[in-house]
Design a protein around this motif. Structure first.
Motif, PDB file in Angstrom:
ATOM      1  N   ASP A 192      22.487 -52.636 -16.155  1.00  0.00           N
ATOM      2  CA  ASP A 192      23.784 -53.029 -15.599  1.00  0.00           C
ATOM      3  C   ASP A 192      24.195 -52.022 -14.517  1.00  0.00           C
ATOM      4  O   ASP A 192      24.382 -50.833 -14.801  1.00  0.00           O
ATOM      5  N   PRO A 193      24.341 -52.454 -13.261  1.00  0.00           N
ATOM      6  CA  PRO A 193      24.760 -51.515 -12.201  1.00  0.00           C
ATOM      7  C   PRO A 193      26.131 -50.893 -12.463  1.00  0.00           C
ATOM      8  O   PRO A 193      26.389 -49.758 -12.052  1.00  0.00           O
ATOM      9  N   ALA A 194      27.007 -51.629 -13.148  1.00  0.00           N
ATOM     10  CA  ALA A 194      28.335 -51.091 -13.443  1.00  0.00           C
ATOM     11  C   ALA A 194      28.239 -49.876 -14.356  1.00  0.00           C
ATOM     12  O   ALA A 194      29.038 -48.935 -14.228  1.00  0.00           O
ATOM     13  N   PHE A 195      27.277 -49.874 -15.268  1.00  0.00           N
ATOM     14  CA  PHE A 195      27.114 -48.717 -16.153  1.00  0.00           C
ATOM     15  C   PHE A 195      26.686 -47.493 -15.368  1.00  0.00           C
ATOM     16  O   PHE A 195      27.206 -46.383 -15.587  1.00  0.00           O
ATOM     17  N   TRP A 196      25.743 -47.645 -14.454  1.00  0.00           N
ATOM     18  CA  TRP A 196      25.274 -46.500 -13.680  1.00  0.00           C
ATOM     19  C   TRP A 196      26.357 -45.981 -12.747  1.00  0.00           C
ATOM     20  O   TRP A 196      26.472 -44.759 -12.540  1.00  0.00           O
ATOM     21  N   SER A 197      27.173 -46.881 -12.206  1.00  0.00           N
ATOM     22  CA  SER A 197      28.304 -46.427 -11.397  1.00  0.00           C
ATOM     23  C   SER A 197      29.300 -45.650 -12.247  1.00  0.00           C
ATOM     24  O   SER A 197      29.840 -44.615 -11.814  1.00  0.00           O
ATOM     25  N   TRP A 221      27.812 -42.171 -13.038  1.00  0.00           N
ATOM     26  CA  TRP A 221      27.927 -41.278 -11.884  1.00  0.00           C
ATOM     27  C   TRP A 221      29.375 -40.807 -11.702  1.00  0.00           C
ATOM     28  O   TRP A 221      29.641 -39.647 -11.438  1.00  0.00           O
ATOM     29  N   ARG A 222      30.318 -41.729 -11.868  1.00  0.00           N
ATOM     30  CA  ARG A 222      31.735 -41.393 -11.734  1.00  0.00           C
ATOM     31  C   ARG A 222      32.158 -40.376 -12.808  1.00  0.00           C
ATOM     32  O   ARG A 222      32.897 -39.427 -12.519  1.00  0.00           O
ATOM     33  N   THR A 223      31.678 -40.561 -14.027  1.00  0.00           N
ATOM     34  CA  THR A 223      31.997 -39.633 -15.114  1.00  0.00           C
ATOM     35  C   THR A 223      31.391 -38.266 -14.859  1.00  0.00           C
ATOM     36  O   THR A 223      32.023 -37.228 -15.123  1.00  0.00           O
ATOM     37  N   THR A 224      30.162 -38.236 -14.362  1.00  0.00           N
ATOM     38  CA  THR A 224      29.523 -36.958 -14.048  1.00  0.00           C
ATOM     39  C   THR A 224      30.280 -36.223 -12.955  1.00  0.00           C
ATOM     40  O   THR A 224      30.487 -34.999 -13.038  1.00  0.00           O
ATOM     41  N   LEU A 225      30.716 -36.949 -11.935  1.00  0.00           N
ATOM     42  CA  LEU A 225      31.491 -36.339 -10.854  1.00  0.00           C
ATOM     43  C   LEU A 225      32.809 -35.777 -11.387  1.00  0.00           C
ATOM     44  O   LEU A 225      33.206 -34.651 -11.040  1.00  0.00           O
TER      45      LEU A 225
END
Length: 316
Positions: free
Chosen positions: A83-88, A91-95
């Motif tokens: 799911d692309p939404a999960f990877w986004s 990434w947002r959480t890591t940032l």
């Protein structure tokens, strides 16, 4: 007839202290009884939810009233990873985690250094820091939501009064901008805890080494970089692990301030889990997200421990 004497150091524990061992054995049932409430709490609050979530992550549960659910194995994890939404979201959480944790560490170290100085009324500053940390997260989130309000927020009013802006701004109107603003709001509260922990580490550093270094001509910056920071690294490691875990699973301040918006700009992985499990009623997928979150946190903590261990080995 000769009698052999056994040396005292060769006797067993029971031969040397028979009364103490009998007393310990008689108190063992009482000790187990006193530990029973804590064991039950751990089983009911920690271990059972972990096991139940793991089971749900392998089932196709799409309703809170669903009686039976088919076993799907790793299908929820496969759907999640594709799911692309999960990877986004990841990434947002890591940032968010890197920005907030790094900023909290820098600011917390500066505040701890200030509180460690022999100042008059130092107790007042320390009390203020403790009060900031004791502020509930929900209260902190609501406070910043009102301060940043685009129509009647205090920040816009102050900047307009000072002539720094011509019109009111929506400080959480853009996705990326909102993420950093929420991280700043979280940093305002969490920096106090970082400062308290680092202050405890600073107070454990002996002052004699600073006096000796000052006599040798070492300046304040050099003393901090070559003496304070290496001695403070164990406490820095504790702070990094604690704040990384909290920042990576941040939920409450996101829920109150932005509800994950705008345009999913502040949807972190914990909020993504909430949306999947409770808003979309996809409990199996939400459970899979929860376990992936735990795995990511374990990886980050392992990396921290390895880096700190390597740094301590190089310093020694």
């Amino acid at each position: 007839m000769t009698t052999t004497h056994v040396p005292v150091e060769d006797r067993t524990q029971e031969q040397r202290h028979p009364g103490r061992l009998r007393r310990d054995r008689s108190q063992a049932p009482l000790a187990l009884l006193l530990m029973l409430p804590a064991v039950l709490v751990v089983l009911g609050v920690v271990l059972y939810p972990l096991g139940r979530t793991l089971v749900l992550s392998t089932l196709d549960v799409n309703s809170s009233v669903q009686q039976t659910a088919p076993f799907v194995g790793l299908a929820n994890y496969a759907a999640l990873l594709s799911d692309p939404a999960f990877w986004s979201t990841l990434w947002r959480t890591t940032l968010f985690t890197v920005f907030s944790t790094g900023l909290q560490l820098v600011l917390g170290l500066a505040v701890a250094q200030f509180l460690n100085q022999p100042l008059r009324g130092r107790w007042l500053f320390r009390s203020a820091v403790v009060l900031v940390w004791a502020l509930p997260t929900i209260v902190n989130a609501n406070m910043w939501r009102w301060i940043l309000n685009s129509q009647y927020g205090y920040l816009n009013g102050l900047l307009s009064h000072l002539g720094l802006i011509d019109q009111y701004h929506d400080w959480i109107g853009g996705p990326l901008q909102a993420l950093f603003v929420v991280a700043l709001a979280d940093t305002w509260k969490s920096t106090a805890l970082v400062a308290i922990l680092l202050l405890a580490g600073l107070q454990a550093v002996p002052h004699d080494i600073y006096e000796a270094a000052a006599l040798d001509g070492a300046g304040a910056l050099r003393r901090f970089w070559h003496m304070t920071l290496p001695l403070l690294m164990p406490m820095v490691g504790v702070v990094l692990v604690l704040r990384t875990i909290e920042a990576f699973k941040v939920f409450d301040i996101i829920y109150v301030m932005t509800r994950g918006g705008p345009a999913s700009g502040t949807t972190t992985i914990a909020f993504f889990t909430y949306l999947q499990a409770f808003s979309n009623q996809r409990f199996g997928l939400g459970s899979a997200v929860a376990y992936v979150t735990v795995l990511c946190i374990l990886v980050l903590c392992f990396v921290y421990s390895r880096l700190l261990r390597r740094g301590n080995g190089a310093a020694s």
